[in-house]
Write a protein that holds these residues in place. Structure first.
Motif, short mmCIF file in Angstrom:
data_model
loop_
_atom_site.label_atom_id
_atom_site.label_comp_id
_atom_site.label_asym_id
_atom_site.label_seq_id
_atom_site.Cartn_x
_atom_site.Cartn_y
_atom_site.Cartn_z
N VAL A 125 0.84 -1.21 0.00
CA VAL A 125 0.00 0.00 0.00
C VAL A 125 0.86 1.25 0.00
O VAL A 125 0.65 2.18 -0.80
CB VAL A 125 -0.95 -0.01 1.22
N LEU A 126 1.86 1.29 0.89
CA LEU A 126 2.70 2.48 0.99
C LEU A 126 3.62 2.63 -0.22
O LEU A 126 3.78 3.74 -0.75
CB LEU A 126 3.51 2.43 2.29
N ARG A 137 10.62 -9.74 -1.68
CA ARG A 137 11.76 -8.82 -1.72
C ARG A 137 11.32 -7.40 -2.08
O ARG A 137 10.34 -7.19 -2.81
CB ARG A 137 12.78 -9.34 -2.72
N GLY A 138 12.10 -6.46 -1.58
CA GLY A 138 11.76 -5.06 -1.79
C GLY A 138 11.65 -4.67 -3.25
O GLY A 138 10.77 -3.90 -3.64
N GLY A 174 5.36 9.37 -7.88
CA GLY A 174 6.70 9.57 -8.42
C GLY A 174 7.79 9.63 -7.38
O GLY A 174 8.89 10.13 -7.64
N LYS A 175 7.52 9.10 -6.17
CA LYS A 175 8.49 9.17 -5.08
C LYS A 175 9.19 7.82 -4.91
O LYS A 175 9.03 7.13 -3.90
CB LYS A 175 7.78 9.59 -3.79
N MET A 176 9.98 7.44 -5.90
CA MET A 176 10.69 6.17 -5.85
C MET A 176 11.72 6.14 -4.72
O MET A 176 11.89 5.13 -4.04
CB MET A 176 11.39 5.92 -7.19
N GLU A 228 13.74 4.03 0.47
CA GLU A 228 14.21 4.33 1.83
C GLU A 228 13.30 3.69 2.88
O GLU A 228 13.78 3.21 3.92
CB GLU A 228 14.26 5.84 2.04
N PHE A 229 12.00 3.68 2.60
CA PHE A 229 11.05 3.04 3.53
C PHE A 229 11.36 1.56 3.67
O PHE A 229 11.42 1.02 4.78
CB PHE A 229 9.62 3.26 3.03
#
Length: 458
Positions: free
Chosen positions: A221-222, A252-253, A230-232, A237-238
């Motif tokens: 979700v986040l 995996r991320g 557009g905040k890749m 970082e999250f």
């Protein structure tokens, strides 16, 4: 003739519904676990549900019409009607109120119907009525399930009403509902819908403090929200921050980031990330890979899909049945019949059964290329190996034969499908009989016309 036939069939169906309503439903109340087991009785029951649903959606004098039907209401019947009318908030609420007051001695709504009504009212933005229904549940000592609470929170989020979503979340104890990970995820979704990412991140911190373990959707979700904005960098970082805290996502991320990019519509960025993964010798999760295949196939880049498919298979990815369902139709449509056969054979080798939606696109692709004899041979082979075609496959093959001028074969398949109990649509009869007459086969055309009449009961 066909229009009269259609009218007659519709009248017959309505008569059957009416008979079931006034006899079958009235004679015996059906609970959710007591739906008739006989196929014909099941059909009658669901036809009755559909009939009532149509009245609820379209009849201005709904209550008067329903009163004349003398229904014996059950929990299952009311729930199914509400679910069928879920997009009609006002009409569904009228039906629910009618049902509660129509037979109060024999029918009392359960939490299932109440919760369905609550979700419908939330979806329709009928909030005042929704809160009244929730209060009635409270008065009857009926709590709201986590699923219902999640539905309300997410509907508030979709409509931009974040304060109300938070209010519902904070009232979970009042609803006798625990603040599970699913409820947290719904509030996360509501916050991300209005791009309140700092609040969403703070909510995850509260989850950790409350010892609620995040699941895949928590991360998805986040990440999806950040990617859609557009905040890749923030998404990456999250994921790294959560990993440092010991809360690694179930996948995996990079898989989450790929899916987030796909959901946000950034197809090229998702493709580039997968390219980098494969160059480094890593493979995506099968669900992520299938999502990418679906998006790329829709864009028409079949060659890229095939190339990537074989590359990740060499690296160790094991395709599932959904992979083949996604790849075979577009590959066949692009005229790459040999590649489509290769994919189908690969699926059989790993144990998948070639059902119609896998082999039908190949048959259609061969017909488009004029390879009718090969298509007929392959079709016969599938039947011989015990993979029977269904009605849509026969309809497709007859249509393709008609378009290719192969009317004799089309007539044979049309008669064959009737032998298997499939009734051809009228368009197939018209296509084949007209074609037979054009090539001078009036005798065969007449037989098909007689067959149609006998099937339709005219």
């Amino acid at each position: 003739m066909l229009s009269r036939l259609g009218l007659r069939l519709a009248v017959k169906s309505n008569m059957q519904w009416a008979k079931f309503m006034t006899q079958g439903v009235r004679s015996k109340a059906l609970s959710p676990n007591e739906i008739p087991l006989q196929t014909t009785e099941k059909d009658d029951y669901f036809a009755a549900v559909q009939h009532v649903s149509n009245i609820v959606r379209h009849d201005f004098y709904m209550e008067r019409t329903l009163n004349k039907m003398r229904l014996s209401l059950t929990s299952d019947l009311v729930f199914r009607v509400l679910r069928a009318c879920s997009r009609c908030g006002t009409e569904s609420f009228r039906f629910f109120n009618w049902a509660r007051g129509h037979q109060p001695a024999s029918y009392t709504p359960t939490s299932v119907e109440y919760e369905e009504m609550v979700k419908i009212l939330a979806r329709s933005k009928k909030y005042e009525s929704m809160w009244k229904v929730i209060q009635e549940m409270k008065n009857q000592n009926l709590g709201l399930s986590a699923e219902a609470v999640c539905g309300i929170i997410e509907e508030f989020g979709r409509h931009g009403l974040t304060d109300q979503a938070v209010e519902v979340f904070n009232k979970c104890r009042h609803f006798d509902c625990a603040q599970t990970v699913e409820v947290y995820n719904s509030l996360l979704f509501a916050l991300c819908e209005v791009k309140m990412f700092h609040a969403a991140y703070a909510l995850i911190g509260r989850m950790i403090r409350k010892k609620v373990v995040p699941d895949k959707r928590t991360y998805s979700v986040l990440v999806n929200g950040w990617c859609s904005s557009g905040k890749m960098r923030e998404a990456q970082e999250f994921l790294e921050d959560m990993s440092r805290k010991g809360f690694n996502p179930p996948v995996r991320g990079r898989d989450l980031l790929i899916e987030g990019l796909l959901n946000a519509g950034y197809l090229e960025s998702a493709k580039e990330m997968v390219r980098k993964m494969t160059k480094e010798g890593f493979i995506p999760d099968i669900g992520t890979f299938n999502s990418l295949m679906e998006a790329v196939c829709k864009s028409g880049e079949v060659d890229f899909c095939l190339s990537l498919h074989y590359k990740v298979c060499k690296l160790g990815l094991c395709p599932d049945i959904n992979t083949y369902k996604l790849l075979i139709p577009p590959v066949s449509k692009a005229g790459l019949i040999d590649e489509a056969f290769k994919l189908l054979n690969n699926s059989i080798e790993v144990g998948h059964r070639p059902f119609p939606s896998l082999y039908a696109p190949i048959i259609k692709g061969m017909c488009r290329k004029g390879q009718f004899d090969d298509a007929f041979s392959f079709f016969s082979e599938m039947k011989t190996k015990g993979h029977p075609p269904n009605r849509p496959v026969y309809t497709m093959l007859i249509t393709m034969c008609g378009r290719g001028g192969r009317y004799i074969e089309a007539a044979n398949y049309l008669m064959e499908m009737t032998e298997f109990g499939f009734i051809p649509i009228s368009r197939c009869f018209d296509l084949v009989t007209d074609g037979l007459k054009n090539i001078g086969r009036h005798d065969l055309a007449k037989k098909l016309e007689q067959l149609e009449v006998s099937l339709r009961g005219d």
